[in-house]
Structure formats: C-alpha cells, structure tokens
Design a protein around this motif. Structure first.
Motif, PDB file in Angstrom:
ATOM      1  N   GLY A   1       0.818  -1.206   0.000  1.00  0.00           N
ATOM      2  CA  GLY A   1       0.000   0.000   0.000  1.00  0.00           C
ATOM      3  C   GLY A   1       0.853   1.257   0.000  1.00  0.00           C
ATOM      4  N   ALA A   2       0.191   2.399  -0.146  1.00  0.00           N
ATOM      5  CA  ALA A   2       0.907   3.674  -0.228  1.00  0.00           C
ATOM      6  C   ALA A   2       1.332   4.185   1.136  1.00  0.00           C
ATOM      7  CB  ALA A   2       0.022   4.716  -0.922  1.00  0.00           C
ATOM      8  N   ALA A   3       0.593   3.804   2.193  1.00  0.00           N
ATOM      9  CA  ALA A   3       0.869   4.350   3.527  1.00  0.00           C
ATOM     10  C   ALA A   3       1.681   3.362   4.357  1.00  0.00           C
ATOM     11  CB  ALA A   3      -0.443   4.665   4.241  1.00  0.00           C
ATOM     12  N   ALA A   4       2.542   3.908   5.212  1.00  0.00           N
ATOM     13  CA  ALA A   4       3.298   3.071   6.147  1.00  0.00           C
ATOM     14  C   ALA A   4       2.340   2.492   7.192  1.00  0.00           C
ATOM     15  CB  ALA A   4       4.387   3.900   6.820  1.00  0.00           C
ATOM     16  N   ARG A   5       2.646   1.327   7.681  1.00  0.00           N
ATOM     17  CA  ARG A   5       1.794   0.678   8.677  1.00  0.00           C
ATOM     18  C   ARG A   5       2.634   0.295   9.906  1.00  0.00           C
ATOM     19  NH1 ARG A   5      -2.948  -1.295   6.561  1.00  0.00           N
ATOM     20  NH2 ARG A   5      -3.529  -1.427   8.765  1.00  0.00           N
ATOM     21  N   ASP A   6       1.999   0.359  11.062  1.00  0.00           N
ATOM     22  CA  ASP A   6       2.653  -0.010  12.333  1.00  0.00           C
ATOM     23  C   ASP A   6       1.875  -1.187  12.909  1.00  0.00           C
ATOM     24  OD1 ASP A   6       4.035  -0.165  14.676  1.00  0.00           O
ATOM     25  OD2 ASP A   6       3.297   1.725  15.529  1.00  0.00           O
ATOM     26  N   LEU A   7       2.460  -2.371  12.862  1.00  0.00           N
ATOM     27  CA  LEU A   7       1.782  -3.594  13.282  1.00  0.00           C
ATOM     28  C   LEU A   7       2.496  -4.227  14.470  1.00  0.00           C
ATOM     29  CD1 LEU A   7       1.235  -5.332   9.809  1.00  0.00           C
ATOM     30  CD2 LEU A   7      -0.276  -3.705  10.956  1.00  0.00           C
ATOM     31  N   ARG A   8       1.715  -5.008  15.217  1.00  0.00           N
ATOM     32  CA  ARG A   8       2.302  -5.805  16.305  1.00  0.00           C
ATOM     33  C   ARG A   8       1.664  -7.190  16.299  1.00  0.00           C
ATOM     34  NH1 ARG A   8      -0.911  -6.369  20.916  1.00  0.00           N
ATOM     35  NH2 ARG A   8       0.913  -6.744  22.201  1.00  0.00           N
ATOM     36  N   PRO A   9       2.465  -8.235  16.574  1.00  0.00           N
ATOM     37  CA  PRO A   9       1.911  -9.590  16.610  1.00  0.00           C
ATOM     38  C   PRO A   9       1.362  -9.927  17.991  1.00  0.00           C
ATOM     39  CG  PRO A   9       4.268  -9.697  16.876  1.00  0.00           C
ATOM     40  CD  PRO A   9       3.928  -8.235  16.715  1.00  0.00           C
ATOM     41  N   TYR A  10       0.462 -10.888  18.050  1.00  0.00           N
ATOM     42  CA  TYR A  10      -0.022 -11.404  19.328  1.00  0.00           C
ATOM     43  C   TYR A  10      -0.342 -12.886  19.180  1.00  0.00           C
ATOM     44  CZ  TYR A  10      -4.806 -11.118  17.458  1.00  0.00           C
ATOM     45  OH  TYR A  10      -5.940 -11.287  16.699  1.00  0.00           O
ATOM     46  N   GLY A  11      -0.414 -13.560  20.286  1.00  0.00           N
ATOM     47  CA  GLY A  11      -0.761 -14.975  20.286  1.00  0.00           C
ATOM     48  C   GLY A  11      -1.764 -15.262  21.386  1.00  0.00           C
ATOM     49  N   VAL A  12      -2.605 -16.259  21.174  1.00  0.00           N
ATOM     50  CA  VAL A  12      -3.679 -16.576  22.118  1.00  0.00           C
ATOM     51  C   VAL A  12      -3.738 -18.084  22.334  1.00  0.00           C
ATOM     52  CG1 VAL A  12      -6.169 -16.518  22.533  1.00  0.00           C
ATOM     53  CG2 VAL A  12      -5.054 -14.585  21.400  1.00  0.00           C
ATOM     54  N   VAL A  13      -3.804 -18.493  23.601  1.00  0.00           N
ATOM     55  CA  VAL A  13      -4.232 -19.838  23.965  1.00  0.00           C
ATOM     56  C   VAL A  13      -5.507 -19.651  24.772  1.00  0.00           C
ATOM     57  CG1 VAL A  13      -3.721 -21.955  25.219  1.00  0.00           C
ATOM     58  CG2 VAL A  13      -1.891 -20.739  24.061  1.00  0.00           C
ATOM     59  N   ARG A  14      -6.590 -20.288  24.398  1.00  0.00           N
ATOM     60  CA  ARG A  14      -7.859 -20.044  25.075  1.00  0.00           C
ATOM     61  C   ARG A  14      -8.614 -21.357  25.276  1.00  0.00           C
ATOM     62  NH1 ARG A  14     -11.296 -17.172  20.104  1.00  0.00           N
ATOM     63  NH2 ARG A  14     -11.027 -18.888  18.632  1.00  0.00           N
ATOM     64  N   ARG A  15      -9.336 -21.380  26.363  1.00  0.00           N
ATOM     65  CA  ARG A  15     -10.133 -22.554  26.692  1.00  0.00           C
ATOM     66  C   ARG A  15     -11.577 -22.118  26.895  1.00  0.00           C
ATOM     67  NH1 ARG A  15      -9.757 -27.599  28.400  1.00  0.00           N
ATOM     68  NH2 ARG A  15      -7.556 -27.713  28.874  1.00  0.00           N
ATOM     69  N   GLN A  16     -12.492 -22.923  26.413  1.00  0.00           N
ATOM     70  CA  GLN A  16     -13.919 -22.660  26.565  1.00  0.00           C
ATOM     71  C   GLN A  16     -14.438 -23.449  27.754  1.00  0.00           C
ATOM     72  OE1 GLN A  16     -16.187 -22.756  22.860  1.00  0.00           O
ATOM     73  NE2 GLN A  16     -17.765 -23.925  23.895  1.00  0.00           N
ATOM     74  N   ASP A  17     -14.753 -22.749  28.832  1.00  0.00           N
ATOM     75  CA  ASP A  17     -15.230 -23.374  30.059  1.00  0.00           C
ATOM     76  C   ASP A  17     -14.123 -24.213  30.688  1.00  0.00           C
ATOM     77  OD1 ASP A  17     -17.037 -23.673  32.073  1.00  0.00           O
ATOM     78  OD2 ASP A  17     -18.279 -25.140  31.074  1.00  0.00           O
ATOM     79  N   MET A  18     -14.491 -25.095  31.600  1.00  0.00           N
ATOM     80  CA  MET A  18     -13.526 -25.887  32.348  1.00  0.00           C
ATOM     81  C   MET A  18     -13.160 -27.160  31.572  1.00  0.00           C
ATOM     82  SD  MET A  18     -13.088 -24.223  35.223  1.00  0.00           S
ATOM     83  CE  MET A  18     -12.637 -25.321  36.569  1.00  0.00           C
ATOM     84  N   PRO A  19     -11.976 -27.751  31.856  1.00  0.00           N
ATOM     85  CA  PRO A  19     -11.640 -29.031  31.226  1.00  0.00           C
ATOM     86  C   PRO A  19     -12.683 -30.089  31.550  1.00  0.00           C
ATOM     87  CG  PRO A  19      -9.736 -28.087  32.360  1.00  0.00           C
ATOM     88  CD  PRO A  19     -10.909 -27.248  32.740  1.00  0.00           C
ATOM     89  N   LEU A  20     -12.920 -30.989  30.601  1.00  0.00           N
ATOM     90  CA  LEU A  20     -13.941 -32.010  30.803  1.00  0.00           C
ATOM     91  C   LEU A  20     -13.604 -32.928  31.966  1.00  0.00           C
ATOM     92  CD1 LEU A  20     -14.654 -32.987  27.079  1.00  0.00           C
ATOM     93  CD2 LEU A  20     -15.971 -31.460  28.546  1.00  0.00           C
ATOM     94  N   ASP A  21     -12.310 -33.159  32.204  1.00  0.00           N
ATOM     95  CA  ASP A  21     -11.902 -34.082  33.273  1.00  0.00           C
ATOM     96  C   ASP A  21     -11.353 -33.327  34.488  1.00  0.00           C
ATOM     97  OD1 ASP A  21      -9.655 -33.101  32.081  1.00  0.00           O
ATOM     98  OD2 ASP A  21      -8.642 -35.037  31.849  1.00  0.00           O
ATOM     99  N   TYR A  22     -11.788 -32.066  34.654  1.00  0.00           N
ATOM    100  CA  TYR A  22     -11.238 -31.251  35.750  1.00  0.00           C
ATOM    101  C   TYR A  22     -11.609 -31.819  37.119  1.00  0.00           C
ATOM    102  CZ  TYR A  22     -10.572 -27.356  38.963  1.00  0.00           C
ATOM    103  OH  TYR A  22     -10.174 -26.572  40.026  1.00  0.00           O
ATOM    104  N   VAL A  23     -10.601 -31.944  37.967  1.00  0.00           N
ATOM    105  CA  VAL A  23     -10.776 -32.325  39.367  1.00  0.00           C
ATOM    106  C   VAL A  23      -9.879 -31.406  40.183  1.00  0.00           C
ATOM    107  CG1 VAL A  23     -10.500 -34.120  41.113  1.00  0.00           C
ATOM    108  CG2 VAL A  23     -11.265 -34.738  38.807  1.00  0.00           C
TER     109      VAL A  23
END
Length: 303
Positions: free
Chosen positions: A204-226
């Motif tokens: 593109g014609a304009a300069a861009r300022d970017l940053r990376p990110y990472g995600v580890v996510r869980r939906q609700d609790m583990p099925l075998d949570y104790v």
C-alpha cells in the motif's frame, strides 16, 4: 522391648497415635478444603437459579446459549478447510479459518488403560465440548487504539493437498484489502514443538505499524477437571530475564469472567497483567500444558 516377639506397649501407643493423626488429617481436609469447595459450588448454583427465576418474573427472556456439539461434529463442520498434521507424536489438523490449532491428539497417550481406547485429545474446536485452541494474529497500532488485521476468523489459504509433517512445513497466505500480504510458515518437529514464522509485505501507499499477538484459550472448564491442591491447573506464565512465574487458577479466571458479565470488571480488563522480555505463556491442566513461546529478545505482555 518385648522379648517374646509380640508388639510392645510403646508399639501399641505409636499405632494409636498414628491412627489419631490420620483421622485429624482427613477431618481437616474435609473441613478446610473439600467442604468449602462443595459449599461454594452449591452457592453458585443457587445464585444462578435465583437470577433465572428473577428474570422470568420480570418478563425477561434470556438468550439461548449457543449449542455445544461433540468434538467430532465440530471437526466435521470444517472438514474441507483444514490441513492435516501427522508426526510420530501427534494427530490432528489446522483450521484455515484463523489458522487455528484446534485439533490435536497425542498418539502415544490413551484416555484409559485399554490400549485401544481413544487418544488423549489436547486441543478441540471452539463450540465443542472442551473447546481449547491457539492462534496468532496481527494488530494495527492506530493512535490510542489497536485494530485487528488478522484474527481467529481470517480466511487463510494453503496449497492443495498440504500436510504438515516434520519433513514438510506448510506456508499459509492472506492478503488484506488494504495491501498487506501475510505469509505464515508453520513447521513441527518430531515431538511436540510447532514453530510459526510470519512475513508481512506492505504494497500500500501508507506506512503501517503492526504488532503480533498470540492466544491460547479454553472454553469453560476441562472435561476431566478435578480440584487438586498440589498440581496447578489454569493460566501460567514466566516473564522477563529473571523468569518471574505467575499462575492463575481456573476458579479465579472463572470468577473474573463472571465479574465481567456483571459489570464488576471492564470487558477489556485483564485478570493480571505481566510484562517482561522473554518467557512464555500457556494453560496448564493436570497432565498437559499448551504454551506460546515468543522470541526471547521480544518484550511480551500477557494474561
């Protein structure tokens, strides 16, 4: 000492003391740990029931929760948009939508003693029971705000017939409408380590300022949570050159999520915020850990 070979009076006394101490430990465990856990769960259920009843009395209609499907059903719904993963240790696939790692099972570990039982499933798609995934994205820095450029819904493309193995890395591509081209090369070793390298080209014609990110996510609790007082289960991370360890239990994370729902915490408010050069972030269960490890010369902020 009793020379006749039987237990002495001191032996009998020590046995009685040991039995009394064991009873004290068991009673203490129930009184100070197990019972409060049960009471807390019962109180949460009662509060939830009261809130639902109050909503009905007020004439409110609660939105139906999203349908939760089995892991197999969730995988089948995206079967045509995945890249297979095959290593000596791992089975699974990468979902091209968002380049999500959301289908990973461990070849050498089984869910039961029976060697023919299913493999241990580490990662599963969102919307499935036990949803648990990881992905990487990019944000554009725009004054005081940050806009997602790639996220968990970005439509990445891959070469036809691509399969990720230790001998065959896979390169994904995405081109944004404003002239940014992303190339993501994913490789995996013969054990459990994935390596992701992104290259961004701006046409593109304009300069861009970017940053990376990472995600580890869980939906609700583990099925075998104790609940376990010895093994940490929940979010965990190590920050900075001094390797400061920070851990947040699932129960604390769940309370923070409820606080957001009830307006007691901001929607963008993190439960904890840690910053440091180097380290790693992840989610730990009873036996397994999924972690993101950035380049160790990078400044990272997490949780």
């Amino acid at each position: 000492m009793d020379t006749r070979g039987g237990p002495s009076r001191d032996d009998n006394r020590n046995l009685i003391i040991a039995m009394v101490l064991a009873m004290v430990v068991l009673l203490g465990w129930d009184l100070f740990y197990a019972r409060p856990q049960r009471e807390r769960i019962e109180a949460e259920r009662a509060q939830s029931a009261q809130q639902q009843a109050a909503a009905v009395e007020a004439g409110e209609t609660a939105a139906a929760p999203p349908a939760v499907v089995s892991r197999e059903e969730a995988l089948a719904s995206t079967n045509g948009a995945r890249i297979a993963i095959d290593t000596p240790e791992l089975n699974g696939s990468i979902r091209l939508e968002g380049a999500r790692l959301d289908d990973l099972s461990l070849k050498r570990f089984r869910q039961a003693v029976d060697p023919d039982s299913p493999e241990v499933a580490l990662l599963s798609p969102r919307g499935a029971r036990g949803g648990y995934d990881a992905f990487f994205g990019w944000q554009a820095r725009e004054r005081d705000s940050q806009t997602e450029v790639t996220d968990s819904f970005t439509p990445w493309t891959a070469p036809d017939g691509a399969t990720l193995t230790p001998a065959t890395p896979v390169t994904l591509t995405f081109e944004s409408p404003d002239g940014l081209r992303f190339e993501r090369t994913i490789s995996v070793d013969e054990n459990f380590m994935f390596t992701t390298v992104d290259t961004v080209t701006n046409s593109g014609a304009a300069a861009r300022d970017l940053r990376p990110y990472g995600v580890v996510r869980r939906q609700d609790m583990p099925l075998d949570y104790v609940a376990n007082a010895i093994v940490h289960q929940g979010m965990t991370g190590v920050f900075g050159p001094e390797r400061h360890l920070r851990e947040v239990k699932y129960d604390d994370a769940r309370k923070h999520a409820r606080d957001k729902e009830r307006g007691r915490a901001g929607q963008d408010e993190r439960i904890v915020e840690m910053t440091g050069q180097g380290g790693w972030l992840g989610i730990s269960d009873h036996y397994w850990l999924t972690a993101l490890i950035p380049a160790q010369n990078e400044e990272m902020t997490g949780f």
